[in-house]
Design a protein around this motif. Structure first.
Motif, PDB file in Angstrom:
ATOM      1  N   HIS A   1      -1.842   1.766   5.747  1.00 14.58           N
ATOM      2  CA  HIS A   1      -0.717   1.385   4.908  1.00 14.58           C
ATOM      3  C   HIS A   1      -0.439   2.494   3.916  1.00 14.58           C
ATOM      4  N   GLY A   2       0.815   2.640   3.524  1.00 11.37           N
ATOM      5  CA  GLY A   2       1.161   3.629   2.515  1.00 11.37           C
ATOM      6  C   GLY A   2       2.419   4.374   2.876  1.00 11.37           C
ATOM      7  N   ALA A   3       2.453   5.663   2.538  1.00 11.99           N
ATOM      8  CA  ALA A   3       3.637   6.482   2.784  1.00 11.99           C
ATOM      9  C   ALA A   3       3.851   6.636   4.280  1.00 11.99           C
TER      10      ALA A   3
ATOM     11  N   GLY B   1      14.520  -7.143  12.739  1.00  9.93           N
ATOM     12  CA  GLY B   1      13.457  -6.958  11.766  1.00  9.93           C
ATOM     13  C   GLY B   1      12.284  -6.209  12.369  1.00  9.93           C
ATOM     14  N   THR B   2      11.759  -5.255  11.619  1.00  6.13           N
ATOM     15  CA  THR B   2      10.652  -4.436  12.119  1.00  6.13           C
ATOM     16  C   THR B   2       9.324  -4.772  11.460  1.00  6.13           C
ATOM     17  N   GLY B   3       9.351  -5.594  10.420  1.00  2.00           N
ATOM     18  CA  GLY B   3       8.122  -5.955   9.733  1.00  2.00           C
ATOM     19  C   GLY B   3       7.781  -5.070   8.555  1.00  2.00           C
ATOM     20  N   GLY B   4       8.585  -4.041   8.297  1.00  2.00           N
ATOM     21  CA  GLY B   4       8.315  -3.154   7.172  1.00  2.00           C
ATOM     22  C   GLY B   4       9.522  -2.290   6.882  1.00  2.00           C
ATOM     23  N   SER B   5       9.539  -1.690   5.701  1.00  2.00           N
ATOM     24  CA  SER B   5      10.653  -0.846   5.290  1.00  2.00           C
ATOM     25  C   SER B   5      10.843   0.325   6.252  1.00  2.00           C
ATOM     26  N   VAL B   6      12.098   0.577   6.624  1.00  2.00           N
ATOM     27  CA  VAL B   6      12.428   1.712   7.483  1.00  2.00           C
ATOM     28  C   VAL B   6      12.853   2.858   6.580  1.00  2.00           C
ATOM     29  N   ALA B   7      12.030   3.893   6.516  1.00  2.00           N
ATOM     30  CA  ALA B   7      12.257   4.977   5.564  1.00  2.00           C
ATOM     31  C   ALA B   7      12.112   6.353   6.182  1.00  2.00           C
ATOM     32  N   GLY B   8      11.946   6.421   7.485  1.00  2.00           N
ATOM     33  CA  GLY B   8      11.769   7.706   8.143  1.00  2.00           C
ATOM     34  C   GLY B   8      12.818   7.955   9.198  1.00  2.00           C
TER      35      GLY B   8
ATOM     36  N   MET C   1      -4.898  -3.450  -7.076  1.00  2.00           N
ATOM     37  CA  MET C   1      -5.354  -3.517  -5.692  1.00  2.00           C
ATOM     38  C   MET C   1      -5.727  -4.953  -5.307  1.00  2.00           C
ATOM     39  N   PRO C   2      -5.693  -5.269  -3.998  1.00  2.00           N
ATOM     40  CA  PRO C   2      -5.214  -4.460  -2.868  1.00  2.00           C
ATOM     41  C   PRO C   2      -3.709  -4.234  -2.963  1.00  2.00           C
ATOM     42  N   LEU C   3      -3.236  -3.232  -2.252  1.00  2.00           N
ATOM     43  CA  LEU C   3      -1.846  -2.832  -2.360  1.00  2.00           C
ATOM     44  C   LEU C   3      -0.887  -3.968  -2.051  1.00  2.00           C
ATOM     45  N   ASN C   4      -1.229  -4.768  -1.034  1.00  2.00           N
ATOM     46  CA  ASN C   4      -0.309  -5.834  -0.616  1.00  2.00           C
ATOM     47  C   ASN C   4      -0.544  -7.153  -1.348  1.00  2.00           C
TER      48      ASN C   4
ATOM     49  N   ILE D   1       7.871   0.187  -7.023  1.00  2.00           N
ATOM     50  CA  ILE D   1       9.288   0.438  -7.278  1.00  2.00           C
ATOM     51  C   ILE D   1      10.162  -0.210  -6.210  1.00  2.00           C
ATOM     52  N   TRP D   2      10.036   0.231  -4.973  1.00  2.00           N
ATOM     53  CA  TRP D   2      10.892  -0.307  -3.921  1.00  2.00           C
ATOM     54  C   TRP D   2      10.556  -1.753  -3.583  1.00  2.00           C
ATOM     55  N   ASN D   3       9.325  -2.157  -3.889  1.00  2.00           N
ATOM     56  CA  ASN D   3       8.868  -3.512  -3.572  1.00  2.00           C
ATOM     57  C   ASN D   3       8.965  -3.793  -2.076  1.00  2.00           C
ATOM     58  N   THR D   4       8.428  -2.877  -1.296  1.00  2.00           N
ATOM     59  CA  THR D   4       8.390  -3.027   0.154  1.00  2.00           C
ATOM     60  C   THR D   4       6.948  -3.023   0.620  1.00  2.00           C
ATOM     61  N   ALA D   5       6.721  -3.618   1.770  1.00  2.00           N
ATOM     62  CA  ALA D   5       5.374  -3.685   2.325  1.00  2.00           C
ATOM     63  C   ALA D   5       5.473  -3.748   3.841  1.00  2.00           C
ATOM     64  N   GLY D   6       4.342  -3.550   4.490  1.00  2.00           N
ATOM     65  CA  GLY D   6       4.305  -3.625   5.943  1.00  2.00           C
ATOM     66  C   GLY D   6       3.289  -2.664   6.516  1.00  2.00           C
ATOM     67  N   ASP D   7       2.905  -2.901   7.753  1.00  2.00           N
ATOM     68  CA  ASP D   7       1.986  -2.013   8.449  1.00  2.00           C
ATOM     69  C   ASP D   7       2.726  -0.771   8.927  1.00  2.00           C
ATOM     70  N   GLU D   8       2.061   0.379   8.883  1.00  2.00           N
ATOM     71  CA  GLU D   8       2.653   1.572   9.472  1.00  2.00           C
ATOM     72  C   GLU D   8       2.805   1.346  10.977  1.00  2.00           C
TER      73      GLU D   8
END
Length: 678
Positions: A224-226, A628-635, A101-104, A659-666
């Protein structure tokens, strides 16, 4: 989030403080926020805890909540937290915080800051402050809270009915509205319509003008998170979720309308949620501790709360429900904890249970003979991860079912292991099995069928298409139930080799293939589109040890050792929906787990793990727009029309450091063409 626990936790970015939460029912008898505390334990001072509060506010509360109640990350006080660390040395907790921690920015704080924030967490959980500060020498002290815990009373029968039922303010959307979802300007369901086609008839955004798209607005959850949710939109309001909260925002300007936050009561095996269903003024969602709740669509107030399954045994509800004819359909996740999955139908007005289907058959149920009786006594698997498909014309519900348990240990559970890695087709009125299609028998690669199938008619035939983590798109005849095609959509290698103690490398790995977003169908061109992940892994087989409520595999290296992240890739495939021929494929250079949305404008909307919102030409897959959106697009990536303007909403910020090594604000971002664009 896919079929392996480690992969799903990593993809969700939920390896927060507390890690894999212990699965017990203990709750603190004394309020955790008590100023004076009531538990003896490691030494720390009140001043140290106060200093730790400042550290927590700056570095932790975005994920874990202002009051440590949990947000996108797990709660840091209460049942899950105390149970996870009970009777363990404080060094276990401290080292996890200091190294993860912290996550980022793991390990970025000073030793004093890590000690102080640990003291603050102890204080918030009712441990007593004293005159001596917490230091490295005190970390061997055990955390003991079991002496002052009381038991949560688990209902003797689950699912348990709601204790109260309230009425919704509105009656929209009606059943008639949902039946016309495919032709609507709105986006009313997780996969847009009951058939799961994701095709939009909107055509304002085209291949000719997509390059002119602009960001209209954005909304940040502050967490932040899932963040793998598939949003829905109705009458200018966008609804979406994260692990604990449900949001309603203006779909044109991103202004918040309401937020409703659910506080888990028991353990959270995996903090992730993928979406909601709308029906008759209500919004339905699952929770990370095994509840199904109905909220008022207009206000966010709770209408009823059904306790579906015991999360302390490993169950949780991550998938977006679907509603039809007054019934809410949802299934449990938890196969990687050795649970036995079920599909349920509940009354939309009251939450009353209507029927149950066991995806792991036992006794004299059809399919029970595909399991060794000894292995199904305590476990079996079968998770429902994402959402569901329904054919209103036939009244059939299509449910994708995940991997068997113990994961990877195929020899331990001989047989086909029905109905894992399958699509089960149920009578939506009765829950009786109509037919099924198993993609992989006796799965030993963790190759779930995780995403919802798509149902369509073409050239006089009735089809079902579904993709799995094994990296194939399967096509079936809905009339004969025959498999018509099995098309590879990623690298397939060494897939038949046995797993060994020395390690077996295979492709796709446990984080490859088609994850939680499945194929889409374009009726204009009779084309199926699907995203996939190209990433290999190595598994080392080992002994099977079953412990109720704990992760359950037959390996010595968890859920595998993945190839270097730099080798991870992704593909978008366009496939003839009648013949299975590949029309084109596009290499992404990044894993693709986001949904894909075809439109009448001849474009596809999707996104990648590198954080890009993408608009592709449906004819050849060429990129027409990239932002660019500032974070991984996963939804979900959805489109809708308000007034005379077509909008696109993109979910960004799925965080995964391990694992994915991604970060960003929800973040939810909304795009549109400039006013007046032709």
């Amino acid at each position: 989030m896919t079929s392996s626990l480690k992969a799903r936790y990593a993809a969700a970015g939920v390896l927060g403080l507390g890690g894999l939460t212990a699965l017990t029912l203990a709750l603190a008898a004394t309020p955790a926020s008590s100023a004076s505390g009531s538990r003896s334990g490691p030494p720390f001072t009140a001043a140290q805890a106060k200093s730790g509060q400042q550290v927590y506010t700056a570095s932790c509360q975005n994920c874990h909540g202002q009051q440590l109640q949990g947000g996108a990350g797990p709660a840091l006080k209460g049942a899950s937290f105390l149970s996870r660390w009970d009777n363990k040395p404080l060094s276990d907790l401290y080292n996890f915080i200091a190294h993860q921690m912290p996550l980022n920015a793991p390990g970025s704080l000073s030793q004093k800051q890590y000690l102080d924030v640990t003291a603050y967490i102890l204080a918030q959980n009712g441990f007593t402050a004293g005159s001596k500060a917490l230091d490295q020498n005190a970390l061997s002290t055990k955390l003991t809270s079991s002496g002052d815990r009381q038991q949560v009373q688990v209902p003797s029968q689950l699912p348990a009915p709601s204790r109260s039922v309230r009425q919704a303010v509105s009656t929209l959307p009606t059943q008639a509205t949902l039946l016309k979802a495919a032709d609507s300007d709105d986006w009313l369901m997780y996969n847009r319509d009951y058939l799961g086609q994701r095709y939009s008839p909107l055509d304002q955004i085209t291949a000719a003008n997509a390059g002119k798209l602009q960001r209209v607005c954005q909304f940040k959850t502050g967490q932040h998170g899932a963040f793998q949710v598939g949003p829905v939109e109705m009458n200018g309001v966008l609804y979406f979720t994260n692990a604990h909260s449900t949001f309603a925002i203006n779909a044109a300007n991103c202004n918040r309308q309401w937020t409703s936050t659910y506080t888990p009561r028991t353990a959270e095996p995996q903090p992730v949620d993928r979406g909601v269903a709308l029906y008759d003024g209500k919004l339905f969602r699952g929770t990370t501790d095994g509840h199904l709740i109905a909220l008022d669509k207009n206000t966010g107030g709770t209408l009823w709360d059904v306790w579906v399954a015991n999360s302390n045994q490993g169950y949780f509800l991550s998938s977006a429900p679907i509603v039809w004819d007054g019934k809410v359909f949802i299934g449990e996740a938890g196969a990687d904890w050795g649970t036995q999955g079920h599909v349920y139908a509940f009354d939309a007005d009251t939450g009353k249970l209507i029927w149950t289907f066991d995806v792991i058959p036992t006794g004299d149920q059809p399919g029970a003979d595909t399991w060794d009786k000894a292995t199904t006594t305590a476990h079996g698997g079968g998770s429902m991860w994402t959402s569901y498909t329904l054919d209103p014309a036939s009244g059939l519900l299509y449910v994708s079912v995940g991997n068997p348990a113990p994961d990877f240990a195929g020899d331990y559970r001989p047989g086909k292991n029905l109905y894992t890695d399958s699509v089960v087709v149920l009578n939506a009125q009765t829950g009786k099995l109509a037919w099924y299609a198993q993609q992989i028998a006796n799965d030993y690669h963790d190759w779930d069928t995780a995403a919802a199938p798509v149902v369509y008619n073409a050239n006089g035939k009735k089809y079902m298409a579904v993709a799995d983590k094994g990296g194939h798109l399967y096509m079936y005849d809905r009339a004969t139930h025959d498999r018509l095609n099995m098309i590879p959509v990623t690298t397939i290698s060494n897939s038949d080799a046995p797993l060994t103690t020395d390690g077996t490398r295979f492709c796709p790995g446990t984080l490859g293939g088609v994850e939680w977003n499945g194929p889409a169908y374009d009726p204009q061109t009779n084309t199926l589109y699907v995203n996939s992940v190209d990433w290999c892994a190595t598994i080392k087989i080992g002994p099977v040890r079953y412990n109720a409520g704990s992760v359950f595999t037959g390996t010595t290296n968890g859920f595998g050792t993945f190839d270097p992240r730099a080798k991870a890739n992704g593909w978008t495939h366009a496939i003839d929906a009648s013949t299975g021929d590949i029309k084109w494929k596009r290499e992404a250079g990044s894993p693709l787990v986001a949904a894909v949305t075809p439109t009448a404008g001849g474009v596809l909307f999707t996104g990648d793990q590198d954080g890009n919102f993408l608009v592709l030409n449906a004819k050849d897959g060429q990129a027409l727009y990239k932002a660019g959106t500032g974070g991984s697009v996963a939804g979900g990536v959805i489109t809708y029309k308000l007034g005379d303007r077509q909008y696109v909403a993109v979910v960004s910020g799925n965080t995964s450091r391990t694992i994915w090594n991604t970060a960003g604000d929800e973040t939810v971002l909304i795009y549109a063409l400039p006013q007046g664009t032709q």
